[in-house]
Scaffold this motif. Structure first.
Motif, mmCIF file in Angstrom:
data_model
loop_
_atom_site.group_PDB
_atom_site.id
_atom_site.type_symbol
_atom_site.label_atom_id
_atom_site.label_comp_id
_atom_site.label_asym_id
_atom_site.label_seq_id
_atom_site.Cartn_x
_atom_site.Cartn_y
_atom_site.Cartn_z
ATOM 1 N N THR A 163 0.862 -1.184 0.000
ATOM 2 C CA THR A 163 0.000 0.000 0.000
ATOM 3 C C THR A 163 0.900 1.235 0.000
ATOM 4 N N SER A 164 0.284 2.386 0.048
ATOM 5 C CA SER A 164 1.071 3.621 0.094
ATOM 6 C C SER A 164 1.807 3.766 1.416
ATOM 7 N N ASN A 165 1.409 2.974 2.426
ATOM 8 C CA ASN A 165 2.029 3.086 3.749
ATOM 9 C C ASN A 165 3.111 2.045 4.000
ATOM 10 N N ASP A 166 3.057 0.899 3.310
ATOM 11 C CA ASP A 166 4.072 -0.129 3.557
ATOM 12 C C ASP A 166 4.295 -0.952 2.297
ATOM 13 N N GLY A 167 5.249 -1.895 2.415
ATOM 14 C CA GLY A 167 5.609 -2.713 1.268
ATOM 15 C C GLY A 167 4.904 -4.048 1.211
ATOM 16 N N GLY A 168 3.800 -4.189 1.961
ATOM 17 C CA GLY A 168 3.049 -5.426 1.903
ATOM 18 C C GLY A 168 3.142 -6.225 3.190
ATOM 19 N N GLU A 169 2.553 -7.409 3.168
ATOM 20 C CA GLU A 169 2.476 -8.284 4.337
ATOM 21 C C GLU A 169 3.823 -8.911 4.652
ATOM 22 N N SER A 170 4.138 -9.054 5.923
ATOM 23 C CA SER A 170 5.372 -9.724 6.328
ATOM 24 C C SER A 170 5.164 -11.237 6.302
ATOM 25 N N LEU A 171 6.275 -11.975 6.267
ATOM 26 C CA LEU A 171 6.191 -13.427 6.299
ATOM 27 C C LEU A 171 5.556 -13.896 7.602
ATOM 28 N N ARG A 172 5.849 -13.216 8.693
ATOM 29 C CA ARG A 172 5.277 -13.559 10.000
ATOM 30 C C ARG A 172 3.744 -13.565 9.931
ATOM 31 N N HIS A 173 3.175 -12.496 9.383
ATOM 32 C CA HIS A 173 1.719 -12.377 9.321
ATOM 33 C C HIS A 173 1.132 -13.348 8.298
ATOM 34 N N TYR A 174 1.848 -13.590 7.229
ATOM 35 C CA TYR A 174 1.359 -14.520 6.209
ATOM 36 C C TYR A 174 1.246 -15.933 6.768
ATOM 37 N N LEU A 205 11.341 -13.668 9.593
ATOM 38 C CA LEU A 205 9.897 -13.466 9.704
ATOM 39 C C LEU A 205 9.485 -12.044 9.352
ATOM 40 N N ASP A 206 10.424 -11.108 9.467
ATOM 41 C CA ASP A 206 10.144 -9.718 9.098
ATOM 42 C C ASP A 206 10.294 -9.460 7.599
ATOM 43 N N PHE A 207 10.774 -10.449 6.841
ATOM 44 C CA PHE A 207 10.876 -10.294 5.392
ATOM 45 C C PHE A 207 9.484 -10.076 4.799
ATOM 46 N N PRO A 208 9.396 -9.400 3.652
ATOM 47 C CA PRO A 208 8.114 -9.354 2.950
ATOM 48 C C PRO A 208 7.674 -10.772 2.583
ATOM 49 N N ALA A 209 6.426 -11.106 2.821
ATOM 50 C CA ALA A 209 5.943 -12.450 2.517
ATOM 51 C C ALA A 209 6.112 -12.783 1.044
ATOM 52 N N ILE A 210 5.983 -11.784 0.187
ATOM 53 C CA ILE A 210 6.081 -12.041 -1.253
ATOM 54 C C ILE A 210 7.455 -12.577 -1.634
ATOM 55 N N ASP A 211 8.496 -12.205 -0.883
ATOM 56 C CA ASP A 211 9.839 -12.720 -1.166
ATOM 57 C C ASP A 211 9.875 -14.235 -1.007
ATOM 58 N N ALA A 212 9.398 -14.721 0.153
ATOM 59 C CA ALA A 212 9.418 -16.157 0.423
ATOM 60 C C ALA A 212 8.469 -16.913 -0.488
ATOM 61 N N VAL A 213 7.301 -16.352 -0.726
ATOM 62 C CA VAL A 213 6.313 -17.016 -1.583
ATOM 63 C C VAL A 213 6.831 -17.121 -3.015
ATOM 64 N N ASP A 214 7.385 -16.040 -3.529
ATOM 65 C CA ASP A 214 7.920 -16.055 -4.894
ATOM 66 C C ASP A 214 9.088 -17.032 -5.016
ATOM 67 N N ARG A 382 34.443 -12.514 7.332
ATOM 68 C CA ARG A 382 33.308 -11.689 7.745
ATOM 69 C C ARG A 382 32.357 -11.540 6.565
ATOM 70 N N LEU A 383 31.073 -11.690 6.832
ATOM 71 C CA LEU A 383 30.056 -11.606 5.790
ATOM 72 C C LEU A 383 29.044 -10.522 6.142
ATOM 73 N N THR A 384 28.642 -9.773 5.141
ATOM 74 C CA THR A 384 27.624 -8.744 5.315
ATOM 75 C C THR A 384 26.367 -9.172 4.580
ATOM 76 N N ARG A 385 25.234 -9.099 5.248
ATOM 77 C CA ARG A 385 23.985 -9.547 4.664
ATOM 78 C C ARG A 385 22.950 -8.430 4.712
ATOM 79 N N VAL A 386 22.405 -8.067 3.549
ATOM 80 C CA VAL A 386 21.329 -7.076 3.481
ATOM 81 C C VAL A 386 20.007 -7.791 3.718
ATOM 82 N N LEU A 387 19.212 -7.264 4.649
ATOM 83 C CA LEU A 387 17.945 -7.870 4.996
ATOM 84 C C LEU A 387 16.792 -7.149 4.306
ATOM 85 N N ARG A 388 15.613 -7.744 4.431
ATOM 86 C CA ARG A 388 14.420 -7.158 3.815
ATOM 87 C C ARG A 388 13.319 -7.018 4.864
ATOM 88 N N THR A 389 12.561 -5.948 4.760
ATOM 89 C CA THR A 389 11.341 -5.749 5.523
ATOM 90 C C THR A 389 10.330 -5.123 4.571
#
Length: 456
Positions: A163-174, A205-214, A382-389
């Motif tokens: 939506t205009s307020n967020d990037g969609g449902e989180s994996l946790r909520h899905y 669990l804070d990732f966008p659900a669409i990431d895991a689903v896709d 050492r590894l750097t990992r970019v996360l998604r929300t």
């Protein structure tokens, strides 16, 4: 065809997969309009810098990829096409994944409670020792039902849209919405997915659900591959004709009139240098982008980044006791010309570590939880990992104008990719799981924006 005028200078900051592919594509421009220079803060190219070379008992050397960069059909389509174009050889190894719990009281690793196989090539699954036949059959049936329910939901139930307020449902909520059993989620789904995303369970669990689903949709029943000889072969092929400045720590990127000025410090002499370019591509993590490029400082602060470690070692005490059955299976696999590899997935209530029993008789532990005997450690990286929300997804999609079906007020307009001839590339620079495919897609996007043909 030669360029009609002076070549345009392009700086690429970072020599990981995204930086090297971007530089390779622009340098290969059929009209020869660009001159590319790569800036790398290390004394070696970073794509393969965390890997390690070991010597076997027969004095042969092998490259151990750190981290292991497996890819697959369905999700890594552009990466696979690029490998085919470059003539990079890859194979489809088989993996066994023993899933073990780590005690929250004494940190002891319990024997595996389930032994999964890649693409379910081991049917029926290997029965863990100490698990009776009836219990094993019931557990396998339970997991099969949960797995097929989750898979069906991925194909049939869409995550709630952005939506205009967020990037969609989180994996946790899905996962709550599809009523996936918590026991399956905590004991099986999150450990397996965390071994791919290399982050904690809460972060996943804070990732966008669409990431895991896709990802689940596109990798369903697909083969997995690894590069023959390690990712160093990819690095060598891409970088062979590129101009690279090693030991150059970029400290500032700024627009100066129609040019972009890059300022860097030489790691050896400590001298500070500046040079102007027509285009600059920042193929680095968001925290680095925000540190060196002021217009993106605020936006990049909303994209989470974590730090972890991968350890190459010979501490067998870190491997869970899998019993004689899997020990014999492992010994037999090591004698095979195409050995099945074992990747232990060990989890506590909040995180997962993976221990890869490498074919070359070493262990590679990614994001370790349990301690490793320092005297048996061969190499640390050492590894750097970019996360998604959902919030960071919104920022990234606005920068790259992806899924921008929701208009934003003018006061909320932020920097877009290519503004002032400054570009971003990286695994995080697309709307999807932060994996190698994002590196290639974002590099292709920069090349196409500069009117350079992508040859695959």
């Amino acid at each position: 065809m030669a360029a009609l005028g002076p070549k345009r200078a392009v700086a690429v900051i970072g020599s990981g997969m995204a930086g090297l592919v971007t530089a390779y594509l622009i340098q290969q421009d059929s009209k020869r309009r660009y001159e590319v220079e790569i800036f790398e803060m290390q004394e070696q190219l970073s794509l393969d810098s965390a890997s390690y070379t070991i010597t076997s008992e027969d004095d042969l050397t092998y490259r151990v990829d750190v981290p292991m960069r497996a890819f697959d059909d369905g999700f890594h389509n552009n990466l696979k096409r690029m490998y085919d174009h470059l003539g990079v050889r890859y194979m489809s190894p088989k993996f066994i994944y023993p899933l073990s719990a780590i005690s929250t009281t004494d940190g002891k690793k319990m024997p595996p409670h389930f032994i999964h196989s890649s693409s379910n090539h081991q049917v029926p699954p290997i029965r863990p020792e100490g698990c009776g036949y009836v219990e094993w059959i019931l557990r396998t049936l339970y997991l099969a039902v949960c797995y097929f329910w989750f898979t069906a939901c991925c194909f049939l139930i869409e995550p709630k849209p952005a939506t205009s307020n967020d990037g969609g449902e989180s994996l946790r909520h899905y996962l709550k919405r599809i009523r996936l059993p918590r026991h399956y989620t905590n004991g099986y789904l999150l450990p397996l997915m965390s071994s791919v995303t290399t982050c904690s369970h809460n972060e996943l669990l804070d990732f966008p659900a669409i990431d895991a689903v896709d990802y689940a949709r596109r990798t369903y029943r697909q083969s997995h591959y690894t590069v023959v000889g390690g990712v160093q072969n990819v690095q060598n092929k891409i970088s062979s004709e590129l101009s690279v400045m090693l030991g150059a720590m970029v400290t500032k990127v700024e627009n100066v009139g129609s040019k972009i000025q890059v300022t860097w410090t030489d790691s050896k002499s400590k001298e500070v240098h500046s040079k102007q370019f027509d285009h600059v591509v920042m193929a680095v993590t968001p925290n680095v982008v925000g540190a060196i490029y002021e217009p993106l400082r605020k936006a990049m602060s909303s994209i989470p980044v974590n730090q972890g470690e991968a350890v190459v070692h010979r501490d067998r005490s870190t491997v869970p006791d899998c019993g004689q059955l899997l020990t014999r299976f492992s010994a037999k696999a090591h004698q095979s010309l195409d050995p099945t590899q074992i990747l232990h997935i060990c989890s506590n209530f909040s995180a997962t570590e993976s221990i890869h029993e490498h074919p070359y008789s070493v262990l590679v532990t990614s994001f370790p939880i349990a301690p490793i005997d320092p005297s048996k450690i061969i190499h640390r990286a050492r590894l750097t990992r970019v996360l998604r929300t959902p919030q960071s997804r919104k920022v990234v999609n606005r920068i790259f104008a992806e899924n921008s079906e929701h208009p934003y007020p003018e006061k909320e307009k932020i920097w877009c990719n290519g503004t002032g001839n400054v570009w971003l590339a990286g695994a995080w620079c697309w709307d999807g799981m932060v994996l190698l495919e994002g590196c290639v897609v974002s590099a292709m996007r920069v090349a196409e924006s500069l009117d350079v043909e992508v040859p695959w």
